[in-house]
Design a protein around this motif. Structure first.
Motif, PDB file in Angstrom:
ATOM      1  N   ALA A  38       0.831  -1.205   0.000  1.00 32.37           N
ATOM      2  CA  ALA A  38       0.000   0.000   0.000  1.00 32.37           C
ATOM      3  C   ALA A  38       0.863   1.251   0.000  1.00 32.37           C
ATOM      4  N   ARG A  39       0.442   2.240  -0.753  1.00 34.45           N
ATOM      5  CA  ARG A  39       1.082   3.554  -0.751  1.00 34.45           C
ATOM      6  C   ARG A  39       0.213   4.502   0.069  1.00 34.45           C
ATOM      7  N   GLU A  46       0.602   2.918  14.280  1.00 31.33           N
ATOM      8  CA  GLU A  46      -0.031   1.595  14.254  1.00 31.33           C
ATOM      9  C   GLU A  46      -1.412   1.671  13.624  1.00 31.33           C
ATOM     10  N   PHE A  47      -2.155   2.732  13.967  1.00 31.94           N
ATOM     11  CA  PHE A  47      -3.473   2.927  13.368  1.00 31.94           C
ATOM     12  C   PHE A  47      -3.348   3.136  11.864  1.00 31.94           C
ATOM     13  N   ALA A  48      -2.411   3.971  11.449  1.00 33.93           N
ATOM     14  CA  ALA A  48      -2.257   4.266  10.026  1.00 33.93           C
ATOM     15  C   ALA A  48      -1.912   3.015   9.215  1.00 33.93           C
ATOM     16  N   LEU A  49      -1.115   2.127   9.805  1.00 34.74           N
ATOM     17  CA  LEU A  49      -0.638   0.948   9.077  1.00 34.74           C
ATOM     18  C   LEU A  49      -1.544  -0.265   9.216  1.00 34.74           C
ATOM     19  N   SER A  50      -2.599  -0.157  10.029  1.00 32.52           N
ATOM     20  CA  SER A  50      -3.476  -1.314  10.278  1.00 32.52           C
ATOM     21  C   SER A  50      -4.447  -1.549   9.125  1.00 32.52           C
ATOM     22  N   ASP A  51      -4.923  -2.786   9.024  1.00 29.18           N
ATOM     23  CA  ASP A  51      -5.976  -3.146   8.060  1.00 29.18           C
ATOM     24  C   ASP A  51      -5.683  -2.632   6.658  1.00 29.18           C
ATOM     25  N   GLN A  52      -4.501  -2.924   6.158  1.00 30.08           N
ATOM     26  CA  GLN A  52      -4.162  -2.459   4.811  1.00 30.08           C
ATOM     27  C   GLN A  52      -4.887  -3.255   3.737  1.00 30.08           C
ATOM     28  N   ASP A  53      -5.238  -4.497   4.054  1.00 31.10           N
ATOM     29  CA  ASP A  53      -5.844  -5.405   3.079  1.00 31.10           C
ATOM     30  C   ASP A  53      -4.979  -5.414   1.815  1.00 31.10           C
ATOM     31  N   ASP A  54      -5.620  -5.298   0.659  1.00 32.29           N
ATOM     32  CA  ASP A  54      -4.853  -5.275  -0.590  1.00 32.29           C
ATOM     33  C   ASP A  54      -5.046  -3.948  -1.309  1.00 32.29           C
ATOM     34  N   HIS A  55      -5.147  -2.859  -0.524  1.00 33.03           N
ATOM     35  CA  HIS A  55      -5.364  -1.550  -1.121  1.00 33.03           C
ATOM     36  C   HIS A  55      -4.099  -1.036  -1.803  1.00 33.03           C
TER      37      HIS A  55
END
Length: 544
Positions: free
Chosen positions: A2-3, A124-133
């Motif tokens: 993710a970017r 940590e919040f910013a990098l969480s749940d990136q999935d495949d975005h």
């Protein structure tokens, strides 16, 4: 991988960072990328759930029951991507979680500090749940220089160092004011804002410059020179005739192309903006016109009903109809029948929205009565549905009918929810409990009566899922007497205990819903209830 696109604002507040983030997300999405948008709010409230609408505007509710900033509504409406709890964080939530860890001893006796503990939590919040975005857009609330936003700015500074090169881009939204006395645009506020951001360790890659007048090429070169960016990276953002023009306008100014170039992406496909072209064509070239009256409590600040306003516009888009909204303070109708007739008779539809508290309730009830007796299309949402039930009860002979939200009553047609079932199990509440996060929140299913009006509105569906935000419920003990008086409960919770939808078969269009359908309406996918309501109002306009 993710970017990340970090969006900050400078000079003044209310520059439209949320709308900018939503528009950029929509443009990237139109190029085939998968996007997600997040909001970092610096205020110390855990969430906006207990904040006055006059302070903060509406509270936007997600499917998973998060009470969030209204900007998440823009994100959803523009991208169609459903927001969730993980997409909004506040300073209050960060500090609450850190203090809870400290009290448990999780930090093993270490001194808890803004750096690294607070900034680590934000990262940590910013990098969480990136999935495949492909892209995650992160909007930082407030204005650069605000003391409360410093931990967030520091966190994204650290992230820009820790992530891979060309994995992050900084977009800074500023103001280029026009001084009428001097007859020119002033670039100095933008220069100072960028300098302030740079002093905190962040060099912006792209500048989005809000302005009321065209920014000449020479002024753009001047901004680029003093702010250390390419001239092409200085994007002008002029006032638009509609928020739904903004994605097209920003694309024509090169915003999405310049952001992609900052990432080193030069071979991205051109965006497919067909849906946005259709939306703007329908909006600017209507074939009909209606006037809808919104009888509410917070009409002094339209942002208090932001999603409602947009959903009505979407209903107009669905019908290629211009929707004129009249914001009416419900209190003006209390004890004044003359004022009631004067304001409501010219309308083609009456909508009573959600809200909290007794103020204005009698005016809302009077508006429901007017719509019922005059056969004007009526739409009640949340408290609006409850007031329709109270009005029906009074008309059926329960003269003392009211809601326990307004105080003790002999006829509690509406009362506090004591318990209900959710995906997490049995939920219970007490009247004297905390206000924050204690309502029935998020998406819940409802079963519709076959052959009912509302089922037809939903295209023949017999089960739906809609978002809720309320603490009080229509009392099931009054269902039978109200149905005998002509009101039909055409939607119920799956267990048959909680009323979700009412309607009147003897009325051209009279529907009340306990949930908030406006939260799921999109410009390219208008909610069927709003499309149906505007269609009924259009029919009403042809009769008068």
């Amino acid at each position: 991988m993710a970017r990340y696109i970090f969006i900050t604002g400078g000079v003044v507040s209310s520059l439209g960072k949320g709308l900018m983030a939503a528009s950029l997300g929509a443009l990237l999405q139109a190029r085939g990328f998968k996007v997600r948008i997040r909001k970092f709010d610096p205020y110390l409230n855990v969430d906006p759930g207990t904040m006055s609408p006059y302070q903060h505007g509406e509270v936007y509710v997600t499917d998973d029951g998060a009470e969030t900033d209204l900007d998440l509504g823009h994100y959803e409406r523009f991208t169609g991507v459903s927001a969730r709890q993980a997409d909004n964080i506040t300073s209050g939530r960060v500090y609450r979680d850190i203090i809870a860890k400290e009290r448990r001893g999780d930090y093993l006796g270490a001194t808890v500090q803004v750096i690294p503990h607070v900034t680590d939590a934000i990262k940590e919040f910013a990098l969480s749940d990136q999935d495949d975005h492909d892209f995650i857009l992160c909007e930082i609330g407030g204005t650069v220089g605000d003391i409360e936003s410093l931990p967030f700015i520091e966190a994204i500074r650290q992230l820009r160092n820790e992530l891979e090169p060309q994995q992050t881009v900084s977009v800074h939204v500023t103001l280029v004011p026009y001084l009428a006395a001097a007859g020119e645009l002033k670039t100095k506020p933008t220069q100072h804002s960028v300098r302030e951001l740079a002093s905190l360790g962040i060099k912006p890659d792209v500048l989005l410059c809000r302005a009321e007048h065209e920014i000449p090429e020479g002024e753009r070169r001047k901004i680029a020179l003093f702010c250390n960016v390419r001239t092409e990276s200085v994007i002008q953002a002029l006032d638009a005739p509609s928020i739904y023009s903004v994605p097209l306008q920003y694309h024509s100014e090169g915003l999405d192309a310049e952001v992609l170039r900052a990432f080193g992406i030069t071979d991205a496909p051109e965006p497919d903006l067909t849906a946005w072209d259709d939306v703007t064509d329908r909006y600017f070239n209507p074939e009909g016109e209606v006037t809808i009256g919104v009888v509410g409590k917070y009409v002094g600040l339209p942002d208090a009903y932001k999603s409602l306003n947009e959903a009505l516009v979407h209903g107009g888009i669905a019908n290629r109809t211009k929707v004129n909204i009249k914001w009416i303070d419900a209190e003006v109708f209390e004890g004044d029948d003359t004022e009631l007739a004067t304001k409501l008779e010219p309308l083609h539809g009456i909508l009573v929205p959600g809200g909290f508290g007794e103020r204005g309730s009698e005016g809302k009830i009077a508006s429901v009565k007017f719509a019922r007796e005059r056969y004007v299309p009526f739409f009640g949402i949340c408290l609006g549905m409850q007031m329709a039930c109270v009005e029906a009860a009074r008309n059926a002979g329960f003269e003392a009918a009211s809601s326990t939200e307004f105080g003790p009553t002999e006829e509690p047609v509406v009362g506090i929810i004591e318990e209900w079932m959710s995906e997490e199990g049995l939920q219970t509440r007490e009247a004297g409990g905390d206000l924050g996060g204690t309502m029935r929140l998020g998406a819940y299913d409802a079963k519709l009566s076959a052959n009912s009006h509302v089922s037809r509105v939903y295209g023949g569906a017999v089960e739906i899922s809609e978002r809720h935000r309320h603490r009080y419920e229509v009392n099931g003990a009054y269902i039978d007497p109200l149905e005998k008086s002509g009101l039909v409960f055409s939607g119920m919770s799956p267990d048959g205990l909680l009323p979700e939808i009412i309607e009147r078969p003897d009325h051209p269009w009279f529907i009340g819903v306990q949930f908030h359908p406006e939260l799921k309406s999109r410009p390219f996918d208008p909610h069927p209830l709003f499309a149906g309501f505007v269609a009924a109002a259009l029919e009403q306009s042809r009769l008068v």
